[in-house]
Design a protein around this motif. Structure first.
Motif, PDB file in Angstrom:
ATOM      1  N   CYS A 111     -20.287  -0.189 -23.126  1.00  0.00           N
ATOM      2  CA  CYS A 111     -20.544  -0.647 -22.294  1.00  0.00           C
ATOM      3  C   CYS A 111     -21.576   0.125 -20.804  1.00  0.00           C
ATOM      4  CB  CYS A 111     -19.566  -1.470 -21.236  1.00  0.00           C
ATOM      5  SG  CYS A 111     -18.353  -2.701 -21.677  1.00  0.00           S
ATOM      6  N   GLU A 112     -21.446   1.105 -19.972  1.00  0.00           N
ATOM      7  CA  GLU A 112     -21.842   2.456 -19.499  1.00  0.00           C
ATOM      8  C   GLU A 112     -23.195   2.020 -20.317  1.00  0.00           C
ATOM      9  OE1 GLU A 112     -22.406   6.243 -17.298  1.00  0.00           O
ATOM     10  OE2 GLU A 112     -20.503   5.605 -18.561  1.00  0.00           O
ATOM     11  N   GLY A 113     -23.502   2.858 -21.448  1.00  0.00           N
ATOM     12  CA  GLY A 113     -24.663   2.982 -22.339  1.00  0.00           C
ATOM     13  C   GLY A 113     -25.657   1.794 -22.539  1.00  0.00           C
ATOM     14  N   ILE A 155     -20.586  -4.098 -15.560  1.00  0.00           N
ATOM     15  CA  ILE A 155     -19.065  -4.568 -17.225  1.00  0.00           C
ATOM     16  C   ILE A 155     -19.390  -3.140 -16.965  1.00  0.00           C
ATOM     17  CG2 ILE A 155     -20.810  -4.349 -18.921  1.00  0.00           C
ATOM     18  CD1 ILE A 155     -22.407  -6.484 -19.376  1.00  0.00           C
ATOM     19  N   ALA A 156     -19.838  -2.389 -16.678  1.00  0.00           N
ATOM     20  CA  ALA A 156     -20.316  -0.970 -16.197  1.00  0.00           C
ATOM     21  C   ALA A 156     -18.943  -0.219 -15.814  1.00  0.00           C
ATOM     22  CB  ALA A 156     -21.481   0.185 -15.597  1.00  0.00           C
ATOM     23  N   GLN A 157     -18.483  -1.211 -14.323  1.00  0.00           N
ATOM     24  CA  GLN A 157     -16.994  -0.567 -13.966  1.00  0.00           C
ATOM     25  C   GLN A 157     -16.243  -1.181 -14.705  1.00  0.00           C
ATOM     26  OE1 GLN A 157     -17.103   1.092 -11.421  1.00  0.00           O
ATOM     27  NE2 GLN A 157     -18.843   1.726 -11.194  1.00  0.00           N
ATOM     28  N   GLU A 158     -16.235  -2.032 -15.843  1.00  0.00           N
ATOM     29  CA  GLU A 158     -14.838  -2.723 -16.783  1.00  0.00           C
ATOM     30  C   GLU A 158     -13.807  -1.852 -17.731  1.00  0.00           C
ATOM     31  OE1 GLU A 158     -14.218  -6.986 -19.555  1.00  0.00           O
ATOM     32  OE2 GLU A 158     -16.434  -6.040 -18.951  1.00  0.00           O
ATOM     33  N   ASN A 159     -14.892  -0.645 -17.537  1.00  0.00           N
ATOM     34  CA  ASN A 159     -14.289   1.133 -18.748  1.00  0.00           C
ATOM     35  C   ASN A 159     -14.632   0.084 -19.836  1.00  0.00           C
ATOM     36  OD1 ASN A 159     -12.180  -0.748 -18.961  1.00  0.00           O
ATOM     37  ND2 ASN A 159     -10.725   0.858 -17.678  1.00  0.00           N
ATOM     38  N   CYS A 160     -14.704  -0.852 -20.567  1.00  0.00           N
ATOM     39  CA  CYS A 160     -15.057  -1.261 -21.956  1.00  0.00           C
ATOM     40  C   CYS A 160     -13.343  -1.469 -22.449  1.00  0.00           C
ATOM     41  CB  CYS A 160     -16.070  -0.733 -23.343  1.00  0.00           C
ATOM     42  SG  CYS A 160     -17.730  -1.058 -22.361  1.00  0.00           S
ATOM     43  N   ALA A 180     -29.905  -5.337 -34.538  1.00  0.00           N
ATOM     44  CA  ALA A 180     -28.480  -4.778 -33.924  1.00  0.00           C
ATOM     45  C   ALA A 180     -28.665  -3.092 -34.367  1.00  0.00           C
ATOM     46  CB  ALA A 180     -27.750  -5.851 -34.741  1.00  0.00           C
ATOM     47  N   ALA A 181     -29.199  -2.497 -35.098  1.00  0.00           N
ATOM     48  CA  ALA A 181     -29.152  -1.206 -35.332  1.00  0.00           C
ATOM     49  C   ALA A 181     -29.922  -0.795 -34.372  1.00  0.00           C
ATOM     50  CB  ALA A 181     -29.955  -0.810 -36.759  1.00  0.00           C
ATOM     51  N   GLN A 182     -30.681  -0.902 -33.891  1.00  0.00           N
ATOM     52  CA  GLN A 182     -32.153  -0.947 -32.528  1.00  0.00           C
ATOM     53  C   GLN A 182     -31.350  -0.654 -31.176  1.00  0.00           C
ATOM     54  OE1 GLN A 182     -35.044  -1.833 -29.946  1.00  0.00           O
ATOM     55  NE2 GLN A 182     -35.873  -2.755 -31.937  1.00  0.00           N
ATOM     56  N   THR A 183     -30.157  -1.968 -31.337  1.00  0.00           N
ATOM     57  CA  THR A 183     -29.660  -2.167 -30.563  1.00  0.00           C
ATOM     58  C   THR A 183     -29.067  -0.678 -30.037  1.00  0.00           C
ATOM     59  OG1 THR A 183     -29.621  -4.750 -29.818  1.00  0.00           O
ATOM     60  CG2 THR A 183     -28.513  -3.127 -28.373  1.00  0.00           C
ATOM     61  N   MET A 184     -27.447  -0.499 -30.763  1.00  0.00           N
ATOM     62  CA  MET A 184     -27.360   0.511 -31.122  1.00  0.00           C
ATOM     63  C   MET A 184     -27.081   1.699 -30.968  1.00  0.00           C
ATOM     64  SD  MET A 184     -23.606  -0.383 -31.887  1.00  0.00           S
ATOM     65  CE  MET A 184     -22.754   0.286 -32.329  1.00  0.00           C
ATOM     66  N   TRP A 185     -28.322   2.002 -31.248  1.00  0.00           N
ATOM     67  CA  TRP A 185     -28.901   3.165 -31.930  1.00  0.00           C
ATOM     68  C   TRP A 185     -29.129   3.779 -29.394  1.00  0.00           C
ATOM     69  CZ3 TRP A 185     -27.973   3.515 -35.757  1.00  0.00           C
ATOM     70  CH2 TRP A 185     -28.055   4.599 -37.017  1.00  0.00           C
ATOM     71  N   GLU A 186     -29.661   2.218 -29.169  1.00  0.00           N
ATOM     72  CA  GLU A 186     -30.621   2.589 -27.326  1.00  0.00           C
ATOM     73  C   GLU A 186     -29.575   2.709 -26.559  1.00  0.00           C
ATOM     74  OE1 GLU A 186     -33.837   2.741 -26.541  1.00  0.00           O
ATOM     75  OE2 GLU A 186     -34.166   2.824 -28.770  1.00  0.00           O
ATOM     76  N   ILE A 187     -28.184   2.581 -27.140  1.00  0.00           N
ATOM     77  CA  ILE A 187     -26.866   2.327 -26.588  1.00  0.00           C
ATOM     78  C   ILE A 187     -26.126   3.623 -26.638  1.00  0.00           C
ATOM     79  CG2 ILE A 187     -27.292  -0.414 -26.567  1.00  0.00           C
ATOM     80  CD1 ILE A 187     -24.523  -0.521 -27.347  1.00  0.00           C
ATOM     81  N   GLY A 188     -26.530   4.372 -26.926  1.00  0.00           N
ATOM     82  CA  GLY A 188     -25.389   5.248 -27.667  1.00  0.00           C
ATOM     83  C   GLY A 188     -24.157   4.679 -28.738  1.00  0.00           C
TER      84      GLY A 188
END
Length: 392
Positions: free
Chosen positions: A187-189, A50-55, A85-93
């Motif tokens: 994706c990277e976050g 996923i990280a390599q997928e460059n979103c 869902a908000a928590q997840t958004m914060w955690e992934i940047g």
């Protein structure tokens, strides 16, 4: 009022019995501590891909209900219908993209959330559909605890809604985190967040491997406790505890009599930090109370399908098997990494907490905030409220 609250509690318990359940064979398999290493390796490979997928965009995905969602470009504005869902958004940047969420006591730990539109009703959980529509957001994230009617109303207003499926295992939470990253261009976050979670789970898995599970009782309030088929039981077992409610035959969320508690004699009692231990004659004679073996956790961390779920798992393992946990922490992370994150040289849980500090090393931020509210957390909060009302 208390009677009305009890009716609502019963209704919520019926719903929650399935929300956090490890209901599929795959989910049940991933709940076995011995399988965690293999699962982590597989998930790590997925993360790398996923990280390599460059979103890149446009992207087309299918949500939990089979709806095809197409995003032509990275969404600039995102609404999180539930605090998880908000928590997840914060955690992934991705917090800078969030323009709408519940601004309530269930999200006050999220730094910067006061700058977004509050889409919640007065209870801090229910969604105000008109407010959501008024945000004109590019994407709406709808955890599975969101009522179908709410999702339909938002979607019928012409907004792009992605509905997540039920999270019944850690694998599901990893997947949800990565999917959120893909939808929002983070994706990277997301991959980094999942990697941190998996590292902590590897520590826990190594710590509890070969150790005897300790009888544990989770006191929710009002006599209720989670039993077989609940995500909280899954967490207890992953942390090296043996849920006495399961041994007593409780399925879903149920009540344990004082006689059963005395008979089961838990060595550990887990309570929410918000409520603390509710003393009783039955509990007073247990090994847990006699030896002051009480684990305080943030109740919402137990029920929220987000990255912070690893915090209570770690707390349980570190409390029950402190020496094994310390050795595993060094083994998995390396002594240099541990000492580098703590100038005092103490072993600490290195779970990220949305940018907040954790100076006491308990894996939780030092603020008094509470995480997002899942359906299970709603039950816990309601039980607590009714218990307090009853005492008054």
């Amino acid at each position: 009022m208390v009677r009305d609250g009890l009716r609502l509690l019963v209704a919520l318990l019926v719903v929650v019995a399935g929300v956090g359940a490890v209901g599929t064979a795959g989910a049940a398999q991933s709940a076995v501590p011995g399988d965690t290493a293999a699962v982590a390796e597989s998930a790590a490979a997925t993360n790398d891909a996923i990280a390599q997928e460059n979103c890149s965009f446009p992207v087309t995905v299918e949500d939990a209900k089979g709806n095809e969602i197409t995003l032509d470009e990275r969404p600039d504005s995102v609404v999180a219908l539930q605090p998880s869902a908000a928590q997840t958004m914060w955690e992934i940047g991705g917090q800078g993209q969030v323009t709408g969420m519940a601004v309530s006591r269930y999200t006050e730990y999220l730094d910067g959330r006061d700058n977004v539109t509050d889409i919640s009703q007065d209870d801090g959980v229910s969604v105000n559909v008109e407010t959501v529509v008024a945000t004109e957001a590019d994407l709406v994230l709808a955890p599975n605890s969101t009522p179908d009617e709410t999702i339909s109303q938002v979607r019928n207003a012409g907004m792009t809604v992605y509905e997540f499926r039920e999270a019944g295992s850690l694998d599901d939470i990893y997947e949800k985190t990565n999917r959120t990253g893909r939808l929002t261009g983070n994706c990277e976050g997301a991959a980094e967040t999942v990697d941190r979670m998996q590292t902590e789970i590897r520590v826990v898995n190594e710590a509890v491997s070969g150790e005897d599970a300790a009888p544990l009782y989770y006191q929710m309030g009002g006599g209720y406790t989670p039993g077989e088929g609940t995500f909280i039981n899954h967490i207890i077992e992953l942390g090296g505890g043996e849920n006495i409610a399961v041994a007593a035959g409780v399925e879903g969320y149920g009540q344990l009599s004082g006689e059963v508690i005395i008979e089961q004699n838990p060595e550990w009692i887990m309570v929410s930090r918000q409520m603390g231990l509710q003393e009783s004659e039955a509990l007073s004679g247990t090994t847990a109370v006699q030896e002051d073996q009480v684990i305080e956790v943030n109740a919402n961390y137990l029920t929220q399908p987000g990255p912070r779920v690893v915090v209570p798992i770690s707390q349980i393992a570190e409390s029950i098997h402190p020496e094994a946990y310390e050795e595993a922490n060094v083994s998995v992370r390396g002594e240099a990494e541990i000492n580098g994150s703590n100038s005092s040289g103490e072993t600490t849980t290195t779970v990220e907490n949305g940018g907040e500090t954790d100076s006491d090393g308990d894996g939780e931020s030092d603020s008094d905030g509470q995480p997002g509210m899942g359906a299970g957390a709603a039950v816990a909060a309601l039980v607590a409220a009714l218990a307090l009302a009853g005492r008054r």
